[in-house]
Write an enzyme that holds these catalytic residues in place. Structure first.
Site, PDB file in Angstrom:
ATOM      1  N   GLU A 183      -5.878  -7.995  -0.477  1.00 31.36           N
ATOM      2  CA  GLU A 183      -6.519  -7.742   0.827  1.00 31.36           C
ATOM      3  C   GLU A 183      -7.964  -7.358   0.606  1.00 31.36           C
ATOM      4  O   GLU A 183      -8.274  -6.548  -0.282  1.00 31.36           O
ATOM      5  CB  GLU A 183      -5.865  -6.589   1.601  1.00 31.36           C
ATOM      6  CG  GLU A 183      -4.581  -6.937   2.273  1.00 31.36           C
ATOM      7  CD  GLU A 183      -4.026  -5.776   3.093  1.00 31.36           C
ATOM      8  OE1 GLU A 183      -4.809  -4.936   3.594  1.00 31.36           O
ATOM      9  OE2 GLU A 183      -2.792  -5.706   3.213  1.00 31.36           O
ATOM     10  N   GLU A 198       0.809  -1.220   0.000  1.00 29.67           N
ATOM     11  CA  GLU A 198       0.000   0.000   0.000  1.00 29.67           C
ATOM     12  C   GLU A 198       0.843   1.271   0.000  1.00 29.67           C
ATOM     13  O   GLU A 198       0.865   2.025   0.991  1.00 29.67           O
ATOM     14  CB  GLU A 198      -0.988  -0.019   1.178  1.00 29.67           C
ATOM     15  CG  GLU A 198      -1.947  -1.199   1.107  1.00 29.67           C
ATOM     16  CD  GLU A 198      -3.004  -1.199   2.211  1.00 29.67           C
ATOM     17  OE1 GLU A 198      -2.923  -0.368   3.120  1.00 29.67           O
ATOM     18  OE2 GLU A 198      -3.912  -2.042   2.152  1.00 29.67           O
TER      19      GLU A 198
HETATM   20  O1  IFM Z   1      -4.644  -3.576   8.825  1.00 30.49           O
HETATM   21  C1  IFM Z   1      -4.522  -2.951   7.582  1.00 30.49           C
HETATM   22  C2  IFM Z   1      -3.319  -3.478   6.839  1.00 30.49           C
HETATM   23  O2  IFM Z   1      -2.144  -3.277   7.562  1.00 30.49           O
HETATM   24  C3  IFM Z   1      -3.168  -2.799   5.506  1.00 30.49           C
HETATM   25  N1  IFM Z   1      -4.408  -2.784   4.768  1.00 30.49           N
HETATM   26  C4  IFM Z   1      -5.602  -2.397   5.454  1.00 30.49           C
HETATM   27  C5  IFM Z   1      -5.756  -3.171   6.739  1.00 30.49           C
HETATM   28  C6  IFM Z   1      -7.046  -2.768   7.458  1.00 30.49           C
HETATM   29  O3  IFM Z   1      -7.039  -1.413   7.775  1.00 30.49           O
END
Ligand code: IFM
Length: 443
Positions: A354, A170
């Site tokens: 994710e 990210e």
């Molecule tokens: O927990 C985070 C993760 O570290 C990165 N993506 C989003 C998740 C939820 O906020």
């Protein structure tokens, strides 16, 4: 609802299911000789993190990884997406290596393979060694080579057994969220720092990919996060505000990598702040990738305001929300999968790296009933299926997260796991969503 409305047969042959975690959020950074990170410093500063909680103990995955990987395997998942901590491997960020840290990732890798799980590594999921933060962290262009050296050390040890690797989780969070909004470490609110950090993240990304190719690794990708920006109303001003948000959030990094340029509106605001000779860095930034991962959770409502650029604010939206206050909007996932293919990546494999939700999960009689999470995953898996039907080459889905963990500035109170963690006893209890997943994958 305690079952999913899909199973493996609804997806293309070989579609990969996994679950994702990250080092600082689960391992316990106080163990095994790990060095101090900017998250320890950020959390120790009043007002930054709920109850000033940190990742020193977290889920104690450092000692309990075998039990945790047993849970991943017993769910019937194919892959485990994990990250390695730079400060655990190189406590000062450069130079000396912490052999104990390297050995931990070596054991963790073998433990995945013993359970027939594909190891999918991320090199950086936000815990920058403090000594590098002292040198300016992501604002300092030297970080690309520091990161490249770390990549050589960790992948020199475990790279031979990785199914896939991505350098930086990210980039938007590393750049904008941490340097413009100040919500994550190092907690800056500075446009110049943001422009430089966002550019250097890409330079570090490309450098790490090149270093790994030189080591002989393959199946190398990038993982980016996306939020669907709805204009708050149908005025041209609100549409323009949403377009600005879309450029710096959803398009900046893909555009840098796949087009060798930055989106026009962002460039106009950033140009004055980017480091000298930034255009020359695209040679490295554009190094080819083998796949792209999309992290997707929600949409936002964007309204214009009179602040300096980007001159907008988020306003409340009408859809049902998760415990993060995030609206549930699966169409956004379909949008980003198809747009990424159409505009940036063509036939390159895409993965949902994710997706998941925070929920008010409580244990009752040794069980955790989380129908909300089952419904959330269900509608997003439907969006994945629609995107595939529309031609997006989506090859996998990773649930965030395996277990409840440290949700950064929100501490331990936001529960994203398919497995409940009691943060006093560290007992793991699979939730109903875990069993639903197990059922769908075996069905
Ligand atoms: O927990 C985070 C993760 O570290 C990165 N993506 C989003 C998740 C939820 O906020």
């Amino acid at each position: 609802m305690d079952k999913f409305n899909w199973d493996r047969s609804d997806l293309p042959e070989g579609f990969m299911f996994g679950t994702a975690t990250s080092s600082y959020q689960i391992e316990g950074h106080g163990f095994g000789g790990a060095g101090r990170t900017h998250w320890d410093d950020f959390a120790a500063t009043p007002g930054n993190v709920v109850r000033a909680e940190n990742g020193l103990k977290a889920c104690d995955h450092y000692h309990r990884y075998a039990e945790d990987l047993d849970l991943v395997a017993a769910a019937g998942l194919d892959a485990y997406r994990f990250s390695v901590s730079w400060a655990r491997v190189m406590p000062e960020g450069r130079g000396a290596i912490n052999q104990e840290g390297l050995d931990f990732y070596d054991r963790l890798t073998d433990a995945m393979l013993e359970r027939d799980l594909k190891p999918c590594a991320t090199l950086y999921h936000w815990e920058l060694p403090s000594p590098l933060a002292d040198l300016g962290g992501w604002r300092n262009g030297d970080i690309a080579n520091w990161f490249g050296d770390f990549t050589d050390v960790i992948m020199g040890k475990i790279g031979d057994r990785m199914h896939s690797v991505a350098p930086i989780n990210e980039p938007w969070c590393v750049g904008w969220l941490s340097h413009m909004l100040g919500h994550h470490a190092p907690g800056l609110r500075d446009i110049r720092a943001t422009a430089r950090a966002m550019h250097h993240v890409l330079l570090a990304h490309g450098t790490a990919i090149d270093r790994m190719r030189a080591l002989g690794l393959s199946n190398l990708g990038g993982v980016f996060n996306f939020e669907y920006p709805h204009p708050a109303d149908d005025t041209p001003e609100a549409m323009e505000a949403a377009a600005v948000y879309d450029e710096y959030y959803n398009q900046f990094f893909l555009s840098g990598i796949f087009k060798g340029e930055y989106p026009a509106r962002v460039l106009k605001a950033f140009e004055l702040h980017l480091p000298k000779g930034w255009q020359d860095d695209f040679k490295t930034i554009q190094t080819p990738l083998d796949w792209v991962g999309l992290n997707y959770y929600t949409c936002k409502r964007i309204a214009p305001n009179d602040d300096p650029w980007p001159s907008h604010q988020e306003v409340d939206g009408p859809l049902p929300k998760t415990k993060m206050g995030w609206e549930i909007y699966p169409d956004g996932l379909h949008h980003f999968l198809t747009r990424t293919k159409d505009v940036y990546t063509g036939d390159l494999p895409l993965l949902v790296t994710e997706n998941g939700m925070a929920n008010a999960d409580i244990i009752q009689n040794g069980q955790v009933n989380d129908p909300e999470r089952i419904a959330y995953v269900d509608v997003h898996m439907k969006a994945v299926q629609r995107a595939i039907a529309d031609g997006a080459p989506v090859e996998g889905y990773f649930l965030w997260s395996l277990m409840d963990n440290y949700e950064w500035a929100l501490g331990y109170e936001k529960r994203f796991g398919a497995v409940h963690v009691d943060f006093d006893t560290l007992t793991r209890t699979p939730k109903a969503s875990y069993y639903a997943l197990q059922d769908a994958l075996r069905r």
